[in-house]
Enzyme design. Structure first.
Site, short mmCIF file in Angstrom:
data_model
loop_
_atom_site.label_atom_id
_atom_site.label_comp_id
_atom_site.label_asym_id
_atom_site.label_seq_id
_atom_site.Cartn_x
_atom_site.Cartn_y
_atom_site.Cartn_z
N ARG A 91 5.10 34.08 0.89
CA ARG A 91 4.97 34.43 2.30
C ARG A 91 3.17 34.07 1.53
O ARG A 91 1.98 34.52 1.22
CB ARG A 91 5.08 35.86 2.42
CG ARG A 91 6.20 35.64 2.89
CD ARG A 91 6.87 37.17 2.89
NE ARG A 91 7.20 37.64 1.96
CZ ARG A 91 5.84 38.94 1.71
NH1 ARG A 91 4.78 38.81 2.50
NH2 ARG A 91 5.91 39.71 0.74
N TYR A 232 8.78 27.69 4.48
CA TYR A 232 9.44 28.90 3.18
C TYR A 232 9.59 29.39 3.55
O TYR A 232 9.38 30.45 4.04
CB TYR A 232 8.02 28.46 2.05
CG TYR A 232 9.29 28.92 1.24
CD1 TYR A 232 10.07 28.35 0.69
CD2 TYR A 232 8.88 29.57 0.27
CE1 TYR A 232 10.77 28.51 -0.95
CE2 TYR A 232 9.21 30.32 -1.34
CZ TYR A 232 10.17 30.19 -1.27
OH TYR A 232 10.23 30.05 -2.97
N LYS A 241 11.95 38.84 7.92
CA LYS A 241 10.63 40.01 7.66
C LYS A 241 10.68 39.57 9.00
O LYS A 241 9.96 40.93 9.64
CB LYS A 241 9.50 38.86 6.55
CG LYS A 241 10.34 39.23 5.00
CD LYS A 241 10.95 40.22 4.82
CE LYS A 241 11.61 40.44 3.24
NZ LYS A 241 10.95 40.35 1.84
N HIS A 261 12.83 47.70 4.26
CA HIS A 261 12.76 46.44 3.29
C HIS A 261 13.08 47.28 2.52
O HIS A 261 12.67 47.73 1.71
CB HIS A 261 10.89 46.73 3.00
CG HIS A 261 11.00 45.13 1.71
ND1 HIS A 261 9.89 44.76 0.98
CD2 HIS A 261 11.85 44.29 2.01
CE1 HIS A 261 10.31 43.23 0.13
NE2 HIS A 261 11.54 43.39 1.17
N SER A 283 8.30 43.78 -2.34
CA SER A 283 8.49 41.76 -2.73
C SER A 283 9.09 41.93 -4.38
O SER A 283 7.97 42.13 -5.41
CB SER A 283 8.07 41.35 -2.75
OG SER A 283 8.31 41.42 -1.53
N ALA A 284 9.72 41.47 -4.71
CA ALA A 284 10.12 40.67 -6.42
C ALA A 284 10.03 41.97 -7.72
O ALA A 284 9.36 42.04 -8.24
CB ALA A 284 9.07 39.70 -6.63
N CYS A 285 10.38 42.82 -6.83
CA CYS A 285 10.31 44.38 -7.65
C CYS A 285 11.84 45.06 -8.29
O CYS A 285 11.66 46.19 -7.99
CB CYS A 285 9.73 45.41 -7.11
SG CYS A 285 7.58 44.64 -6.95
N ASP A 308 17.96 43.32 0.87
CA ASP A 308 16.23 43.08 1.15
C ASP A 308 16.34 43.67 2.38
O ASP A 308 14.99 44.88 2.39
CB ASP A 308 16.13 41.63 1.45
CG ASP A 308 14.84 42.11 1.49
OD1 ASP A 308 13.99 41.93 0.49
OD2 ASP A 308 14.06 40.93 2.46
N ASN A 416 8.44 32.36 -7.21
CA ASN A 416 8.68 32.66 -6.42
C ASN A 416 10.05 31.45 -5.55
O ASN A 416 10.04 31.43 -5.30
CB ASN A 416 7.68 32.72 -5.53
CG ASN A 416 8.47 33.41 -3.76
OD1 ASN A 416 9.00 34.44 -4.52
ND2 ASN A 416 8.20 33.07 -2.88
N ARG A 418 13.52 30.00 -4.86
CA ARG A 418 14.81 31.42 -5.15
C ARG A 418 16.45 30.76 -4.60
O ARG A 418 16.14 29.69 -4.65
CB ARG A 418 14.60 31.82 -3.14
CG ARG A 418 12.93 32.65 -3.22
CD ARG A 418 13.14 33.91 -2.60
NE ARG A 418 11.77 34.29 -3.24
CZ ARG A 418 11.99 35.90 -3.05
NH1 ARG A 418 13.03 36.15 -2.64
NH2 ARG A 418 10.32 36.70 -3.53
P1 GTP Z 1 12.39 39.86 -3.33
O1 GTP Z 1 12.95 39.33 -2.59
O2 GTP Z 1 11.34 39.68 -3.06
O3 GTP Z 1 12.20 41.10 -1.94
O4 GTP Z 1 13.19 40.95 -4.15
P2 GTP Z 1 13.42 41.95 -5.03
O5 GTP Z 1 12.77 42.90 -5.22
O6 GTP Z 1 14.95 42.00 -4.46
O7 GTP Z 1 13.63 41.34 -6.72
P3 GTP Z 1 14.66 41.37 -7.39
O8 GTP Z 1 15.89 42.17 -8.06
O9 GTP Z 1 15.15 39.38 -6.94
O10 GTP Z 1 13.79 40.97 -8.98
C1 GTP Z 1 12.68 40.29 -8.63
C2 GTP Z 1 11.93 40.30 -10.54
O11 GTP Z 1 11.72 41.62 -11.48
C3 GTP Z 1 13.36 39.58 -11.23
O12 GTP Z 1 12.35 38.49 -12.22
C4 GTP Z 1 13.79 40.25 -11.88
O13 GTP Z 1 14.47 40.07 -12.93
C5 GTP Z 1 12.95 41.55 -11.92
N1 GTP Z 1 13.64 42.68 -12.33
C6 GTP Z 1 14.84 43.26 -12.28
N2 GTP Z 1 14.97 44.73 -11.78
C7 GTP Z 1 14.87 44.89 -13.47
C8 GTP Z 1 14.63 45.67 -14.18
O14 GTP Z 1 15.39 46.75 -13.85
N3 GTP Z 1 14.10 45.50 -15.31
C9 GTP Z 1 13.11 44.61 -15.43
N4 GTP Z 1 12.47 44.43 -16.58
N5 GTP Z 1 13.32 44.19 -14.41
C10 GTP Z 1 13.95 43.66 -13.58
C1 SPV Z 2 9.59 38.97 0.00
O1 SPV Z 2 9.28 38.77 -0.18
O2 SPV Z 2 9.96 40.35 0.43
C2 SPV Z 2 10.98 38.36 0.34
C3 SPV Z 2 11.48 36.99 0.08
O3 SPV Z 2 12.23 38.89 -0.13
S1 SPV Z 2 10.69 36.18 1.76
O4 SPV Z 2 11.97 36.10 2.48
O5 SPV Z 2 9.89 35.49 1.88
O6 SPV Z 2 9.94 37.66 2.76
MN MN Z 3 12.14 41.33 0.26
#
Ligand code: GTP
Ligand code: SPV
Ligand code: MN
Length: 636
Positions: A91, A232, A241, A261, A283-285, A308, A416, A418
């Site tokens: 994004r 993308y 989003k 979110h 995101s990614a947390c 999400d 990032n 997916r």
């Molecule tokens: P978006 O799709 O971007 O919104 O991300 P998300 O919030 O769905 O995050 P996702 O569950 O894909 O996790 C993102 C990263 O964090 C990945 O690399 C996971 O492996 C890592 N992760 C998720 N949960 C945990 C956890 O409990 N502990 C640790 N150490 N890492 C984690």
């Molecule tokens: C995020 O960034 O929170 C996502 C991936 O879930 S995207 O669809 O690119 O926004």
């Molecule tokens: Mn997201």
């Protein structure tokens, strides 16, 4: 259905027009499709029906264009691999705009431009933008078409990859188009998208067309989206989003609900008591991972509703009900493996998936860091280069020099990268996932990625204090958006890049909903942090399936059966109220993970003050009061 578009300069009187051959009588939709076809001048117009035949045809076309690679049927049936342009991988928050008439309705956290100015700029960009390409019309619905007020959208795009992704991520096609005229012509959100790469006769196309200039523009007053230049993720799959968060949050403000979110999880205790949990992490947390959790605590069962986005409305019973408007996962690949997230791995192994910017194995399967503990001996990386675990990527054909000890090997998959997989393939899918009314929420979790300060879990005193948790949510930036990674920023309710209006108004909306409803029926609010680190730099808490121990404590807090310690920041688990039986974590690490450190918190205060200062005069008074109370408690 594909028709040839009318050419403005040479209209043949009997030439088929998209309107004449369109499979709908929805007048407003027909007029809009006609208008965009005339502006963007595509070579053809195709109304997407969402059929398997259409999917197969688009896949073949994208394979021929070099955009997709078909994966081995035995590993991932009916699945494909895509590599993007290396500059179109996430994004683009710096190029995302909220175009309200007044800048005060976009606020200090959004880029703003007057709608007339943005429309004028983008009308220029869209003029002839689809030359040589097919213009796809995708009727879709966010959430169930059986909902009391179905939320229709129509995306116009010149990317077949977007069509295939929308097929996974949304309910789309002929049935949705038919539902759009059921009883009357329904409103829809027009979502206009172009990769911004017109082809002139003789031009050679590239596998991933896009434009260096990008605009992700939202018109909240018109309930409309125009996106240009990127192909993308959230930049181009406009139901996600752009619609389900930015436009929907503005609708939700006007109508008294919440577009958030958040993941949605159903949790069942060994006694059969059911809890529904919504959780907002940036995101990614960790949302997808928590949504698909395999609990390690014996007897507890988890089922997935969404990973999400949550739309939450108050029911006649005074409770907050949540639905997931999406139909698939667009999940972060790296870190997703059999040890961390077996349910996601099983879902994607059922096939019907797209994988983008991961690495390709020599056997036609995909791989990414964390998929397996040991990487395959050889891969093709996300940039198409030969890659080995010892050397990383090599561009030439000659031998690569060994990487000196201590130097990091460049990852094979983009951070990032997916997977895009239908939600129905989840082995632990909750049956209510498709319900038009959703599930009643018992707890809301806020959380972020913080190496210090934030304890494993804290419960708020009440709704307002919980809104303060959300308003002050902080997290280290990730690869999900372009820009520097690992910088701590405030991310209110994990919505910083997704609030379609002024953040101060958004926080006031949250507070107001609490005031207008019965306190004891409101979800309880918690703050979690799976990412606190020890002195050695490693995570203090093992995370993933072990997070079920925290969920169990939360469930017991809801039922008033678990003990808690009252701290300046809220309620935290007592030494023996968190179930850690059989957990391989030292006592010291556990204490450090759960600790409320007054020094760290005193250092946090100026950061919160700076953030509240940035929100400006629209900061709700209730939140300043919470901050003052916190300062008092820390100094006491
Ligand atoms: P978006 O799709 O971007 O919104 O991300 P998300 O919030 O769905 O995050 P996702 O569950 O894909 O996790 C993102 C990263 O964090 C990945 O690399 C996971 O492996 C890592 N992760 C998720 N949960 C945990 C956890 O409990 N502990 C640790 N150490 N890492 C984690
Ligand atoms: C995020 O960034 O929170 C996502 C991936 O879930 S995207 O669809 O690119 O926004
Ligand atoms: Mn997201």
């Amino acid at each position: 259905m594909t028709t040839t578009a009318p050419r403005r300069d040479a209209p043949a009187p009997d030439a088929p027009t998209p309107v004449a051959e369109s499979p709908t009588r929805h007048a407003e939709l027909l007029a809009w499709v006609q208008e965009i076809a005339e502006l963007a001048e595509p070579a053809a117009v195709h109304w997407c029906d969402g059929s398997r035949e259409e999917w197969d045809r688009l896949a073949e076309q994208l394979i021929a264009a070099g955009t997709l690679v078909r994966l081995d049927e035995r590993a991932k049936p009916n699945s494909f691999y895509a590599r993007t342009d290396p500059d179109d991988v996430a994004r683009v928050e710096g190029r995302t705009f909220i175009c309200s008439k007044s800048p005060d309705d976009a606020g200090p956290t959004n880029n703003w431009m007057h709608p007339d100015e943005m429309k004028s700029i983008l009308t220029d960009r869209f003029r002839g933008a689809m030359h040589g390409r097919t213009m796809y019309v995708i009727p879709f619905c966010m959430g169930s078409p059986e909902a009391e007020k179905p939320m229709f959208g129509v995306e116009i795009t010149d990317s077949a990859y977007v069509v295939m992704s929308m097929k996974i991520m949304t309910r789309m096609g002929s049935d949705i188009l038919a539902a759009m005229t059921r009883d009357h012509d329904h409103d829809f959100v027009p979502c206009l998208h172009s990769v911004g790469a017109p082809l002139q006769p003789g031009d050679h196309d590239v596998p991933w067309p896009c434009n260096t200039e990008k605009y992700i523009s939202h018109f909240p007053e018109d309930r409309m989206i125009w996106s240009y230049g990127s192909g993308y993720g959230g930049n181009s799959l406009l139901g996600k989003k752009c619609f389900a968060l930015r436009i929907a949050s503005a609708i939700a403000r006007d109508e008294g609900w919440l577009a958030e979110h958040m993941l949605i999880l159903k949790l069942t205790s060994p006694q059969g008591r059911v809890y529904h949990i919504a959780a907002a992490f940036p995101s990614a947390c960790g949302k997808t991972n928590l949504a698909l959790i395999n609990p390690t605590v014996p007897g507890w069962r988890a089922e997935t509703l969404g990973d999400d986005i949550a739309w939450m409305r108050f029911g006649d019973d005074g409770r907050l009900w949540a639905v997931n408007p999406e139909y698939g996962f667009f999940g972060v690949a790296p870190g997703t493996g059999w040890h961390t997230n077996p349910n996601a791995m099983q879902a994607m192994n059922r096939g019907n998936s797209l994988f983008t910017n991961v690495a390709l194995t020599d056997h036609g399967d995909v791989w990414w860091e964390g998929a397996t503990e040991t990487p395959p001996a050889h891969l093709t990386d996300w940039k198409g280069r030969s890659w080995t675990p010892e050397t990383g990527p090599s561009t030439g054909s000659g031998p690569t020099l060994p990487v000196p000890d201590g130097d990091k090997i460049e990852p094979a998959a983009h951070p990032n990268s997916r997977f895009c997989t239908p939600i129905k393939q989840t082995p632990i899918l909750a049956p209510e996932y498709d319900s038009p009314t959703g599930v009643p929420i018992d707890a809301i979790l806020f959380g972020g990625r913080r190496r210090d300060t934030m304890p494993l879990v804290t419960q708020s005193r009440d709704w307002t204090h919980g809104v303060f948790f959300g308003a002050t949510l902080s997290s280290e930036t990730t690869a999900a958006a372009t820009g520097k990674v690992g910088v701590v920023r405030r991310d209110p309710m994990a919505m910083l890049p997704f609030i379609g209006y002024h953040v101060g108004d958004y926080l006031a909306h949250w507070l107001r909903l609490g005031e207008r409803h019965e306190q004891d029926k409101l979800p309880k609010i918690f703050y979690v942090n799976w990412f606190r680190r020890g002195e050695d730099g490693g995570f203090l808490w093992p995370g993933f399936g072990e997070n079920s121990r925290v969920l169990k404590w939360i469930a017991e807090r809801i039922d008033h059966t678990a003990a808690a310690e009252k701290t300046p920041i809220g309620y935290t688990p007592t030494a023996d109220s968190l179930d850690v039986a059989g957990l391989a974590v030292t006592e010291d690490d556990l204490t450090a993970a759960c600790r409320v450190d007054p020094e760290e918190w005193r250092a946090e205060i100026p950061l919160i003050e700076e953030w509240f200062g940035k929100i400006g005069p629209k900061l709700p008074a209730g939140l300043s009061t919470e901050l003052e109370a916190l300062k008092q408690k820390l100094s006491g």
